[in-house]
Design an enzyme around this catalytic site. Structure first.
Site, mmCIF file in Angstrom:
data_model
loop_
_atom_site.group_PDB
_atom_site.id
_atom_site.type_symbol
_atom_site.label_atom_id
_atom_site.label_comp_id
_atom_site.label_asym_id
_atom_site.label_seq_id
_atom_site.Cartn_x
_atom_site.Cartn_y
_atom_site.Cartn_z
ATOM 1 N N ARG A 96 -1.707 9.181 0.878
ATOM 2 C CA ARG A 96 -3.132 9.404 0.590
ATOM 3 C C ARG A 96 -3.523 10.859 0.420
ATOM 4 N NH1 ARG A 96 -6.035 4.950 4.459
ATOM 5 N NH2 ARG A 96 -5.207 3.259 3.229
ATOM 6 N N HIS A 130 -9.783 9.397 2.060
ATOM 7 C CA HIS A 130 -9.318 8.289 1.208
ATOM 8 C C HIS A 130 -9.520 8.695 -0.244
ATOM 9 C CE1 HIS A 130 -8.672 4.329 -0.443
ATOM 10 N NE2 HIS A 130 -8.298 3.911 0.756
ATOM 11 N N GLU A 175 0.862 -1.184 0.000
ATOM 12 C CA GLU A 175 0.000 0.000 0.000
ATOM 13 C C GLU A 175 0.895 1.230 0.000
ATOM 14 O OE1 GLU A 175 -4.254 -1.404 1.838
ATOM 15 O OE2 GLU A 175 -2.870 -0.472 3.210
ATOM 16 N N HIS A 213 -12.267 9.471 5.732
ATOM 17 C CA HIS A 213 -11.975 8.056 5.992
ATOM 18 C C HIS A 213 -11.501 7.802 7.418
ATOM 19 C CE1 HIS A 213 -10.826 3.989 4.950
ATOM 20 N NE2 HIS A 213 -9.556 4.198 5.278
ATOM 21 N N ARG A 272 -2.083 9.202 8.822
ATOM 22 C CA ARG A 272 -1.886 7.792 9.171
ATOM 23 C C ARG A 272 -1.355 7.002 7.974
ATOM 24 N NH1 ARG A 272 -5.209 3.256 8.514
ATOM 25 N NH2 ARG A 272 -6.717 4.645 7.545
HETATM 26 C C1 SIN Z 1 -7.819 0.624 2.308
HETATM 27 O O1 SIN Z 1 -7.987 -0.584 2.175
HETATM 28 O O2 SIN Z 1 -7.510 1.356 1.387
HETATM 29 C C2 SIN Z 1 -8.014 1.227 3.657
HETATM 30 C C3 SIN Z 1 -7.031 0.706 4.596
HETATM 31 C C4 SIN Z 1 -6.725 1.745 5.622
HETATM 32 O O3 SIN Z 1 -7.449 2.721 5.756
HETATM 33 O O4 SIN Z 1 -5.694 1.611 6.265
#
Ligand code: SIN
Length: 527
Positions: A276, A230, A113, A337, A372
């Site tokens: 993000r 998000h 990620e 988010h 975060r």
């Molecule tokens: C996601 O799956 O994009 C969200 C995971 C997160 O907010 O850490």
């Protein structure tokens, strides 16, 4: 139900369940109050996974560095060290308790990620990681006879006597009447407040009541201005903003504008896997530039069978809306988010109010700083849920439960009669938060928002509306105070980071907003 217990946990997400299990294992009676069914929480909907150091090419220092970089100078280093070191043990323990993460030939599968320097995200049932955590924690809690989970119990407020939190007032789901319950300690684990905004990936329960209750009880609230948006929520008219996990970009998803052009490399060299806040702002800029309400998440270069297996829930949800993730570019736009700020706690979940503890998204432990790192939140819930439960038990060895007065007699539920007004108030606040306290903010928009929230707050409101507007005020005031841009907080009138703001914002009831250089502190427990 007895009106006395050893500990009250409010909320049944990962933090609340983990805290409860730890306390029960120490022999305590635990009552868990949750305003919906036990499995309904932000945790349940978490898709991407859990960031944890378990891969052979990974180590805690790398996870710590990634977390600190994402946090943009506002993380508490000790809190982050605690997270990345204790996190591994917590996940191993969870696996022993029955949690099943996706694996291949007995080896865990790690995904990527944004802003992680390693593939370190474990996941369950493809994109239903949170649900697996809730399932395994509820099953474990079910083996502890001293845990009593009370669903559909709406907590109205905390009882504070002589400066100590001694219990809660809640609406008894069976009697449909107000009740009080007393305990040696209360652990607030109610999650975040994504519902404050018009567009959110969060479920309906994420209204931030726990933050408001703690504030009214006199607790310090830290860093309320930092909201994570998000970048990729499904953006369809008249449909909720369903989360399209960052892991989709981690697996190779591309963001395109309405002309089919890939645009992220123009905004950041890390492209789709930039942090993000950067991706969310880039999408807003691209939507404005091209005059659209969404951009497109393109997964079509990936194998259809792989996508169906890797993202089964997303696949099914998109199919419901007549979208095939393997062949249709998916309309996406940002949505609120996650709240980085919340009840200020030390490393053991102690708030500034003795007897009141907190863990998970409702808190500001200093782990996330201004932004975060993806998939750090479930880990935080486990690590700091366990710590808060432990501290609550240890601190209260000599605390006697204050039995207080008799239960208040039933007087009906004020919320129901005000339901229509409450809905209208909430709708208005959500719109103002989205338009004036959202991804891009400035002094003028924030002042106008605060003026409107102050007017709403002057009216006679139900408990939930009062909580809602109070949180809106806390976020907007902190955002106005922070005259810089950092992490999840972006001021168009102050687009740079400023050294004098490398501090946490602190808000306490009846006190002016102030700042603190560090978040680690030791709250004294009263024995
Ligand atoms: C996601 O799956 O994009 C969200 C995971 C997160 O907010 O850490």
């Amino acid at each position: 139900m007895s009106s006395e217990t050893d500990f009250i946990v409010i909320g049944s997400g990962v933090a609340g369940l983990r805290a409860s299990i730890g306390m029960a294992e120490k022999g305590a009676r635990v009552t868990v109050l949750t305003k919906d069914k036990a499995s309904e929480s932000n945790t349940e909907y978490a898709q991407g996974g859990v960031a944890v150091v378990l891969a052979e090419d990974d180590n805690p220092e790398l996870h710590e560095d990634d977390t600190l970089i994402a946090g943009a100078g506002l993380c508490d280093v000790e809190a982050v060290e605690t997270l990345v070191t204790e996190g591994t043990r917590c996940i191993k323990e969870l696996i022993e308790w029955g949690a099943e993460f996706d694996s291949d030939g007995g080896k865990l599968i790690f995904t990527q990620e944004a802003a992680h320097s390693r593939r370190r995200i474990i996941h369950a049932n493809g994109d239903s990681t949170g649900a697996e955590l809730v399932r395994s924690l509820i099953a474990k809690a079910g083996t502890e006879r001293s845990i009593n989970i009370v669903p559909f119990a709406y907590t109205e407020g905390l009882i504070v006597e002589n400066g100590r939190c001694t219990g809660v007032k809640f609406l008894d789901p069976i009697l449909r009447a107000p009740r009080e319950i007393r305990a040696k300690g209360v652990i607030m684990c109610t999650g975040g407040a994504g519902q404050l905004f018009l567009h959110t990936t969060n479920p309906a329960v994420a209204t931030g009541d726990g933050m408001a209750m703690a504030y009214f009880a006199g607790a310090d609230m830290a860093d309320m201005e930092f909201i994570q948006f998000h970048p990729t929520a499904l953006s369809l008219k008249n449909a909720p903003r369903f989360l399209l996990s960052e892991a989709m970009r981690g697996e190779g998803g591309i963001l395109r504008n309405k002309f089919g052009e890939r645009f992220m490399p123009r905004y950041d060299e890390r492209a789709e896997l930039a942090p993000r806040d950067i991706v969310a702002r880039s999408i807003v800029a691209e939507m404005r530039r091209t005059g659209t309400r969404h951009v497109l998440l393109d997964m079509t270069a990936l194998d259809g069978a792989f996508l169906k297996h890797r993202f089964p829930k997303i696949y099914e949800t998109c199919k419901f809306y007549d979208l095939d993730i393997a062949s249709d570019p998916l309309p996406v736009s940002p949505a609120s988010h996650y709240c980085m700020g919340g009840i200020r706690t030390d490393l053991h979940g102690r708030s500034t109010v003795p007897g009141l503890y907190a863990a998970g998204e409702v808190t500001c432990t200093g782990v996330h700083g201004a932004n975060r790192l993806a998939s750090n939140s479930l880990l935080e819930g486990l690590v700091f849920g366990a710590r808060a439960g432990e501290a609550a038990v240890d601190d209260s060895r000599f605390v006697k439960i204050d039995s207080g007065g008799a239960d208040e007699s039933p007087r009906g539920i004020a919320e129901t009669s005000n339901a229509e007004i409450a809905t209208a108030v909430r709708k208005r606040i959500k719109r103002v938060m989205w338009e004036r306290v959202g991804i891009l903010r400035d002094r003028d928009s924030l002042r106008r928002a605060i003026r409107e929230f102050d007017q709403i707050a002057d009216a006679k409101l139900s408990t939930s509306s009062r909580n809602f507007v109070t949180l809106a005020q806390l976020v907007a005031r902190a955002a106005l105070w922070r005259e810089e841009s950092r992490g999840g907080h972006y001021r168009t009138d102050f687009p740079e980071q400023r050294d004098e703001f490398k501090v946490h914002s602190i808000q306490r009831m009846n006190a002016d907003i102030s700042s603190a250089a560090t978040i680690s502190f030791q709250a004294k427990s009263v024995v």
